[in-house]
Design an enzyme around this catalytic site. Sequence first.
Site, PDB file in Angstrom:
ATOM      1  N   LYS A   1       0.861  -1.184   0.000  1.00  0.00           N
ATOM      2  CA  LYS A   1       0.000   0.000   0.000  1.00  0.00           C
ATOM      3  C   LYS A   1       0.892   1.227   0.000  1.00  0.00           C
ATOM      4  O   LYS A   1       1.679   1.444   0.926  1.00  0.00           O
ATOM      5  CB  LYS A   1      -0.882  -0.026   1.243  1.00  0.00           C
ATOM      6  CG  LYS A   1      -1.817   1.154   1.333  1.00  0.00           C
ATOM      7  CD  LYS A   1      -2.835   0.974   2.431  1.00  0.00           C
ATOM      8  CE  LYS A   1      -3.754   2.156   2.523  1.00  0.00           C
ATOM      9  NZ  LYS A   1      -4.716   2.012   3.605  1.00  0.00           N
TER      10      LYS A   1
ATOM     11  N   ARG B   1     -10.986   9.477   1.856  1.00  0.00           N
ATOM     12  CA  ARG B   1     -10.906  10.112   3.176  1.00  0.00           C
ATOM     13  C   ARG B   1     -12.086  11.060   3.368  1.00  0.00           C
ATOM     14  O   ARG B   1     -12.580  11.223   4.482  1.00  0.00           O
ATOM     15  CB  ARG B   1      -9.562  10.825   3.331  1.00  0.00           C
ATOM     16  CG  ARG B   1      -8.424   9.809   3.384  1.00  0.00           C
ATOM     17  CD  ARG B   1      -7.053  10.428   3.465  1.00  0.00           C
ATOM     18  NE  ARG B   1      -6.019   9.400   3.270  1.00  0.00           N
ATOM     19  CZ  ARG B   1      -4.756   9.662   3.008  1.00  0.00           C
ATOM     20  NH1 ARG B   1      -4.351  10.917   2.922  1.00  0.00           N
ATOM     21  NH2 ARG B   1      -3.895   8.685   2.840  1.00  0.00           N
TER      22      ARG B   1
ATOM     23  N   LYS C   1       0.941   9.995   5.549  1.00  0.00           N
ATOM     24  CA  LYS C   1       1.090   8.617   6.045  1.00  0.00           C
ATOM     25  C   LYS C   1       2.420   7.987   5.602  1.00  0.00           C
ATOM     26  O   LYS C   1       2.548   6.777   5.540  1.00  0.00           O
ATOM     27  CB  LYS C   1      -0.114   7.787   5.577  1.00  0.00           C
ATOM     28  CG  LYS C   1      -1.456   8.324   6.097  1.00  0.00           C
ATOM     29  CD  LYS C   1      -2.610   7.339   5.899  1.00  0.00           C
ATOM     30  CE  LYS C   1      -3.909   7.892   6.511  1.00  0.00           C
ATOM     31  NZ  LYS C   1      -5.033   6.932   6.429  1.00  0.00           N
TER      32      LYS C   1
ATOM     33  N   GLU D   1       7.686  -6.720   1.302  1.00  0.00           N
ATOM     34  CA  GLU D   1       6.424  -6.611   2.046  1.00  0.00           C
ATOM     35  C   GLU D   1       5.569  -7.858   1.842  1.00  0.00           C
ATOM     36  O   GLU D   1       5.000  -8.417   2.786  1.00  0.00           O
ATOM     37  CB  GLU D   1       5.627  -5.378   1.574  1.00  0.00           C
ATOM     38  CG  GLU D   1       6.135  -4.042   2.101  1.00  0.00           C
ATOM     39  CD  GLU D   1       5.805  -3.822   3.566  1.00  0.00           C
ATOM     40  OE1 GLU D   1       5.178  -4.687   4.196  1.00  0.00           O
ATOM     41  OE2 GLU D   1       6.203  -2.759   4.092  1.00  0.00           O
TER      42      GLU D   1
ATOM     43  N   LYS E   1      -2.202  -1.568  -3.958  1.00  0.00           N
ATOM     44  CA  LYS E   1      -3.043  -0.384  -3.880  1.00  0.00           C
ATOM     45  C   LYS E   1      -2.220   0.883  -3.922  1.00  0.00           C
ATOM     46  O   LYS E   1      -1.233   0.940  -3.194  1.00  0.00           O
ATOM     47  CB  LYS E   1      -3.809  -0.482  -2.552  1.00  0.00           C
ATOM     48  CG  LYS E   1      -4.715   0.634  -2.241  1.00  0.00           C
ATOM     49  CD  LYS E   1      -5.387   0.350  -0.938  1.00  0.00           C
ATOM     50  CE  LYS E   1      -6.227   1.554  -0.588  1.00  0.00           C
ATOM     51  NZ  LYS E   1      -6.545   1.617   0.784  1.00  0.00           N
TER      52      LYS E   1
ATOM     53  N   SER F   1     -10.247   5.402  -4.759  1.00  0.00           N
ATOM     54  CA  SER F   1     -11.194   6.501  -4.918  1.00  0.00           C
ATOM     55  C   SER F   1     -10.727   7.571  -5.899  1.00  0.00           C
ATOM     56  O   SER F   1     -11.519   8.074  -6.694  1.00  0.00           O
ATOM     57  CB  SER F   1     -11.465   7.120  -3.550  1.00  0.00           C
ATOM     58  OG  SER F   1     -10.243   7.529  -2.953  1.00  0.00           O
TER      59      SER F   1
ATOM     60  N   TYR G   1     -15.217   0.803  -7.181  1.00  0.00           N
ATOM     61  CA  TYR G   1     -16.477   1.514  -6.888  1.00  0.00           C
ATOM     62  C   TYR G   1     -17.448   1.412  -8.059  1.00  0.00           C
ATOM     63  O   TYR G   1     -18.583   1.832  -7.947  1.00  0.00           O
ATOM     64  CB  TYR G   1     -16.179   2.976  -6.536  1.00  0.00           C
ATOM     65  CG  TYR G   1     -15.277   3.093  -5.319  1.00  0.00           C
ATOM     66  CD1 TYR G   1     -15.800   2.938  -4.040  1.00  0.00           C
ATOM     67  CD2 TYR G   1     -13.901   3.276  -5.449  1.00  0.00           C
ATOM     68  CE1 TYR G   1     -14.981   2.992  -2.919  1.00  0.00           C
ATOM     69  CE2 TYR G   1     -13.065   3.331  -4.342  1.00  0.00           C
ATOM     70  CZ  TYR G   1     -13.613   3.188  -3.080  1.00  0.00           C
ATOM     71  OH  TYR G   1     -12.792   3.231  -1.979  1.00  0.00           O
TER      72      TYR G   1
HETATM   73  C1  PBG Z   1      -7.607   3.058   5.382  1.00  0.00           C
HETATM   74  C2  PBG Z   1      -7.893   2.920   3.940  1.00  0.00           C
HETATM   75  C3  PBG Z   1      -7.678   3.870   2.939  1.00  0.00           C
HETATM   76  C4  PBG Z   1      -8.224   3.332   1.781  1.00  0.00           C
HETATM   77  C5  PBG Z   1      -8.724   2.067   2.084  1.00  0.00           C
HETATM   78  N1  PBG Z   1      -8.489   1.826   3.435  1.00  0.00           N
HETATM   79  C6  PBG Z   1      -7.146   5.251   2.985  1.00  0.00           C
HETATM   80  C7  PBG Z   1      -5.833   5.537   3.537  1.00  0.00           C
HETATM   81  O1  PBG Z   1      -4.992   4.662   3.774  1.00  0.00           O
HETATM   82  O2  PBG Z   1      -5.606   6.714   3.766  1.00  0.00           O
HETATM   83  C8  PBG Z   1      -8.271   4.030   0.457  1.00  0.00           C
HETATM   84  C9  PBG Z   1      -9.279   3.536  -0.501  1.00  0.00           C
HETATM   85  C10 PBG Z   1      -9.563   4.450  -1.630  1.00  0.00           C
HETATM   86  O3  PBG Z   1      -8.935   5.518  -1.795  1.00  0.00           O
HETATM   87  O4  PBG Z   1     -10.462   4.116  -2.397  1.00  0.00           O
HETATM   88  N2  PBG Z   1      -6.497   2.488   5.899  1.00  0.00           N
END
Ligand code: PBG
Length: 330
Positions: free
Chosen positions: A201, A211, A224, A240, A255, A281, A319
């Site tokens: 990730k 968010r 993050k 990882e 991701k 997203s 989505y």
């Molecule tokens: C939370 C999480 C996130 C997403 C899925 N789980 C956001 C983040 O890590 O800030 C993002 C999913 C998306 O953007 O569609 N840990």
Amino acid sequence: MITGKFPNLRLRRSRKDKWSRRLIEENTLTSSDFILPLFLIEGKNKKQSINSMPGVYRYSLDKIYYVIDRAINLKLPMVALFPHTKKTKKNNLGSEALNENNLVCKAIQLIKKRYKNEIGIMCDVALDPYTSHGHDGLLNSNYVLNDETIEILISQALLQAQMGCDVIAPSDMMDGRVGKIRKSLDKNGFQMTQILSYAVKYASNFYGPFRDAVGSKNLLIGDKKNYQMDFRNKSESLREVALDIKEGADMIMVKPGLPYLDIIKLVKENFKIPVIAYQVSGEYSLLSNAINKGIVSKEIILESLISFKRAGANAIVSYYADRINEILRI
Ligand code: PBG
């Protein structure tokens, strides 16, 4: 590789007719390839639009049957639950994550009661929907603590499993959490609960609209980058994944999706494990807004989804999953 020479060889011959193109297609998608994210919100009779994600909504618990019925009709194998948490329920420790009456726990119970095993349920393990600072774990002078956070994540994962969650999906990027969660699940009789690790990730700018959807956007302090991966790195993704497989992951998430097709391919080629791509997203928003403005054709959705398949993904979190019938019919 090249078995002929022009003019004997004309690759356009097989592209001329639609039936022929169908005959030689190398990659296809079916509804079994999709996981549908579902945003939950408190209250009654709510279907709330999310500004940054046109066509995606937050649903109150009494409205989720509509979504699950649709998912089952479309033959989607799984939904992924994400809660929008009220500000008043957020704190430094993300305690709401461990409340057995929280939105996610209630939704799991309702869905399992009505639909049994007709559809799988996946839940994120991370604290960001519940913390007042928007981070996935405990914050200490802008640093997210690893081992202390894991202790809470273990309880969050166990609670979700007890409620009936089928697939536990740690999305927090703490080191060592998959092994500890696996151990605790096994010890408590949940040997068959799967773990889908968000092993790869990236600290990505593509998560912005999510968010917004879970209500942590304006709360997030800093970024993050001290736990999610640097987007400059590639081979680190193999480390990882190797770790998480050793610790007991059943499936691996990469991701975001589209900007990381190289990583999907790399992971798939190096490990014989199911790989799931997350079309996040920001990808959804970019595509949807451009389509809505008439800048690009809506076939762009199919094109980007197929690219995940070509790269080697077994399935895709998208989505668009609830509209997959229209998309695949193009
Ligand atoms: C939370 C999480 C996130 C997403 C899925 N789980 C956001 C983040 O890590 O800030 C993002 C999913 C998306 O953007 O569609 N840990």
